[in-house]
Design a protein around this motif. Structure first.
Motif, mmCIF file in Angstrom:
data_model
loop_
_atom_site.group_PDB
_atom_site.id
_atom_site.type_symbol
_atom_site.label_atom_id
_atom_site.label_comp_id
_atom_site.label_asym_id
_atom_site.label_seq_id
_atom_site.Cartn_x
_atom_site.Cartn_y
_atom_site.Cartn_z
ATOM 1 N N THR A 39 0.911 -1.026 0.103
ATOM 2 C CA THR A 39 0.019 -0.025 -0.220
ATOM 3 C C THR A 39 0.914 1.381 -0.076
ATOM 4 O OG1 THR A 39 -1.471 -1.358 1.139
ATOM 5 C CG2 THR A 39 -1.544 1.290 1.502
ATOM 6 N N SER A 58 -4.212 1.336 -2.086
ATOM 7 C CA SER A 58 -3.985 -0.046 -2.122
ATOM 8 C C SER A 58 -3.390 -0.519 -3.353
ATOM 9 C CB SER A 58 -5.184 -0.825 -1.650
ATOM 10 O OG SER A 58 -6.067 -0.903 -2.790
ATOM 11 N N THR A 60 -4.868 -2.395 -5.465
ATOM 12 C CA THR A 60 -6.021 -2.327 -6.341
ATOM 13 C C THR A 60 -6.524 -1.009 -6.754
ATOM 14 O OG1 THR A 60 -7.602 -2.343 -4.648
ATOM 15 C CG2 THR A 60 -6.910 -4.494 -5.247
ATOM 16 N N ALA A 62 -7.637 1.158 -4.680
ATOM 17 C CA ALA A 62 -8.771 2.008 -3.634
ATOM 18 C C ALA A 62 -7.825 2.959 -3.037
ATOM 19 C CB ALA A 62 -9.217 0.879 -2.670
ATOM 20 N N THR A 63 -8.490 4.182 -3.061
ATOM 21 C CA THR A 63 -7.742 5.406 -1.937
ATOM 22 C C THR A 63 -8.556 5.538 -1.031
ATOM 23 O OG1 THR A 63 -7.003 6.029 -4.184
ATOM 24 C CG2 THR A 63 -7.075 7.714 -2.398
#
Length: 185
Positions: A39, A58, A60, A62-63
């Motif tokens: 991350t 992350s 992926t 994702a914030t």
């Protein structure tokens, strides 16, 4: 003028206790522990005060944006902490404030987190464990892969690491795709 600041309250109304222990890890040992993508975290320690603005992205994409405050108290080994989750626009507004900005990578290692500050031979690796209660924190053995414990050492706090490995805000956009002091892009 000249009056001392009031001491922090014992436990602010919405604060939760954070019980953590932290250890330094040798770079050669840390490299063997990490698996998978990290991350990416940008911490912005606002000045003056004890506020931290954080953007975490992350693997992926994702914030999460948040504003946190650690109160500096440590009754029974716990420090009071509050977090407020922000929109991207709220984060950008606060990111313009002065302070120290540092980027780090966080890897999951067992029940804890291994953070890398900096690069190469100068990198600092810190393993961190969080605990539900003081008894569990006290009973935790020194991890076999870790060097010395730095819990409570003012030279190894997040703000101190930002001064060592980070940059003073405001910062110009970086060539690596990280925008100034703001969000990770």
């Amino acid at each position: 003028m000249g009056s001392a600041a009031a001491p922090p309250p014992d436990r602010p109304k919405y604060a939760l206790p954070e019980r953590e222990r932290r250890w330094l890890v040798a770079p050669s040992t840390a490299a063997a522990l990490v698996a998978g993508p990290p991350t990416r975290i940008r911490d912005h320690y606002l000045e003056p005060g004890r506020l931290r603005l954080r953007c975490a992205v992350s693997s992926t994409g994702a914030t999460v944006h948040k504003l946190g405050k650690k109160y500096g108290d440590r009754p029974a080994g716990a420090e009071s902490i509050t977090n407020l989750y922000l929109t991207a626009a709220e984060f950008d507004l606060l990111a313009a404030l002065p302070g120290w900005v540092v980027d780090k990578q966080r890897y999951r290692v067992g029940p804890g987190a291994l953070d890398r500050y900096g690069d190469g031979d100068d990198a600092a690796w810190i393993f961190e464990l969080d605990f539900e209660d003081a008894a569990a924190a006290a009973a935790c053995p020194h991890p076999a892969f870790a060097d010395r414990e730095v819990t409570g050492d003012p030279l190894w706090t997040g703000a101190a690491l930002a001064r060592r490995f980070g940059r003073r805000q405001p910062a110009a956009p970086a060539a690596d795709g990280l925008s100034g002091a703001g969000r990770l892009v």
